[in-house]
Structures are given as C-alpha cells and as structure tokens.
Design a protein around this motif. Structure first.
Motif, PDB file in Angstrom:
ATOM      1  N   TYR A  22       0.839  -1.194   0.000  1.00 20.22           N
ATOM      2  CA  TYR A  22       0.000   0.000   0.000  1.00 20.22           C
ATOM      3  C   TYR A  22       0.874   1.245   0.000  1.00 20.22           C
ATOM      4  CZ  TYR A  22      -3.533  -3.301   1.688  1.00 20.22           C
ATOM      5  OH  TYR A  22      -4.381  -4.375   1.834  1.00 20.22           O
ATOM      6  N   CYS A  23       0.439   2.257  -0.726  1.00 18.86           N
ATOM      7  CA  CYS A  23       1.132   3.539  -0.623  1.00 18.86           C
ATOM      8  C   CYS A  23       0.277   4.503   0.194  1.00 18.86           C
ATOM      9  CB  CYS A  23       1.459   4.124  -1.998  1.00 18.86           C
ATOM     10  SG  CYS A  23       0.055   4.612  -3.010  1.00 18.86           S
ATOM     11  N   SER A  24       0.948   5.419   0.826  1.00 15.51           N
ATOM     12  CA  SER A  24       0.301   6.405   1.673  1.00 15.51           C
ATOM     13  C   SER A  24       0.926   7.758   1.428  1.00 15.51           C
ATOM     14  CB  SER A  24       0.456   6.009   3.142  1.00 15.51           C
ATOM     15  OG  SER A  24      -0.038   7.017   3.993  1.00 15.51           O
ATOM     16  N   GLY A  25       0.092   8.783   1.528  1.00 18.39           N
ATOM     17  CA  GLY A  25       0.604  10.131   1.369  1.00 18.39           C
ATOM     18  C   GLY A  25      -0.006  11.053   2.405  1.00 18.39           C
ATOM     19  N   LYS A  26       0.802  11.951   2.930  1.00 16.54           N
ATOM     20  CA  LYS A  26       0.337  12.921   3.927  1.00 16.54           C
ATOM     21  C   LYS A  26       0.867  14.273   3.523  1.00 16.54           C
ATOM     22  CE  LYS A  26       0.237  13.701   8.942  1.00 16.54           C
ATOM     23  NZ  LYS A  26       0.670  13.162  10.251  1.00 16.54           N
ATOM     24  N   GLY A  27      -0.038  15.246   3.423  1.00 16.61           N
ATOM     25  CA  GLY A  27       0.400  16.569   3.019  1.00 16.61           C
ATOM     26  C   GLY A  27      -0.671  17.607   3.224  1.00 16.61           C
ATOM     27  N   LEU A  28      -0.358  18.820   2.838  1.00 10.30           N
ATOM     28  CA  LEU A  28      -1.299  19.927   2.938  1.00 10.30           C
ATOM     29  C   LEU A  28      -2.110  20.029   1.651  1.00 10.30           C
ATOM     30  CD1 LEU A  28       0.888  22.741   4.559  1.00 10.30           C
ATOM     31  CD2 LEU A  28      -0.815  21.300   5.661  1.00 10.30           C
ATOM     32  N   VAL A  29      -3.406  20.245   1.804  1.00 16.69           N
ATOM     33  CA  VAL A  29      -4.271  20.485   0.660  1.00 16.69           C
ATOM     34  C   VAL A  29      -5.123  21.725   0.949  1.00 16.69           C
ATOM     35  CG1 VAL A  29      -4.372  18.058  -0.030  1.00 16.69           C
ATOM     36  CG2 VAL A  29      -6.077  18.953   1.563  1.00 16.69           C
ATOM     37  N   ARG A  30      -5.598  22.348  -0.114  1.00 13.79           N
ATOM     38  CA  ARG A  30      -6.454  23.518   0.070  1.00 13.79           C
ATOM     39  C   ARG A  30      -7.793  23.093   0.661  1.00 13.79           C
ATOM     40  NH1 ARG A  30      -5.298  28.318  -2.739  1.00 13.79           N
ATOM     41  NH2 ARG A  30      -7.139  29.070  -1.643  1.00 13.79           N
ATOM     42  N   ASP A  31      -8.280  23.929   1.586  1.00 15.79           N
ATOM     43  CA  ASP A  31      -9.586  23.712   2.202  1.00 15.79           C
ATOM     44  C   ASP A  31     -10.261  25.080   2.260  1.00 15.79           C
ATOM     45  OD1 ASP A  31     -10.822  22.723   5.496  1.00 15.79           O
ATOM     46  OD2 ASP A  31     -11.772  22.657   3.525  1.00 15.79           O
ATOM     47  N   GLY A  32     -10.866  25.455   1.149  1.00 24.07           N
ATOM     48  CA  GLY A  32     -11.412  26.806   1.071  1.00 24.07           C
ATOM     49  C   GLY A  32     -10.273  27.812   1.074  1.00 24.07           C
ATOM     50  N   PRO A  33     -10.361  28.794   1.966  1.00 18.41           N
ATOM     51  CA  PRO A  33      -9.289  29.792   2.041  1.00 18.41           C
ATOM     52  C   PRO A  33      -8.081  29.331   2.829  1.00 18.41           C
ATOM     53  CG  PRO A  33     -10.980  30.312   3.618  1.00 18.41           C
ATOM     54  CD  PRO A  33     -11.467  29.091   2.863  1.00 18.41           C
TER      55      PRO A  33
END
Length: 123
Positions: free
Chosen positions: A94-105
C-alpha cells in the motif's frame, strides 16, 4: 481530494525484481511524507519505506539495500524499486501520502491511502 492508486504488483521469482508505482490524482500543496507499507496474510501492516517532502528516505531493516523509494514530483508519482526479492516479501503493498491540501481559504492536513497491489514472490 487527492487519491492514490498503486500498480506494478504481480508474481516474481526469488531474486527477481518488481517496480511499484503510486500515482496521485492531484498534487498535494505541500508533501509532509509519503511511504510504502505492506501486509502479509495473518500479519499486521508494516512500514517498508518512507520519503519526506524534502526527499529524506528511511527503510525497514528487512528491505535495506534491496528496495529503493523515489518520487517524481512532475508526474505526481512515487515508486518502490524492489530487487533481490524474497518469498517473505510476499504481501499486499500500500502507498500512503500525507500533506497539505487547500480547504477553502485555508489548508488542512490530509492523509490518504491507496487500495493496494499484491506482490507474490515464489518459484
């Protein structure tokens, strides 16, 4: 939302090689870490290799010197090059990714997993 999809699993002979790919549907704004994990039948999921946003890598002792994790940011894809495969490498990967994504502003931390790809090492 970012989704991950693994590919490249299959049957390999002991001593053989496979290359797994993990394609992201879109890019994280900023990657915290990504990694490969595996789960053999009847066992708990374990970490195989990780790579941070800055490119630092870590490997499980059982795969050091045999597996290589890498990432191609231009292709939104992470790889796991597996050489000198052993029967004990047989597992769902399995691959996994963790990061920042946009959530509105604003931005939020998102952690996602792929659905897995099966690797079987057998003669």
């Amino acid at each position: 939302q970012v989704q991950l999809k693994e590919s490249g699993g299959g049957l390999a002979q002991p001593g053989g090689s496979l290359r797994l790919s993990c394609a992201a549907s879109e890019r994280f704004f900023s990657i915290i870490a990504m990694g490969w994990y595996r789960q053999a039948p009847g066992k708990q999921r374990e970490v195989v290799a990780t790579i941070t946003g800055s490119g630092n890598t870590n490997y499980a002792d059982s795969v050091k010197g045999r597996f290589t994790i890498s990432r191609d940011n231009a292709k939104n894809t992470m790889y796991l090059e597996m050489n000198s495969l052993k029967p004990e490498d047989t597992a769902a990967y399995y691959c996994s990714g963790k990061g920042l994504v946009r959530d509105g502003p604003e931005y939020k931390v998102l952690e996602v997993w792929g659905q897995g790809t099966l690797v079987t090492v057998s003669s």
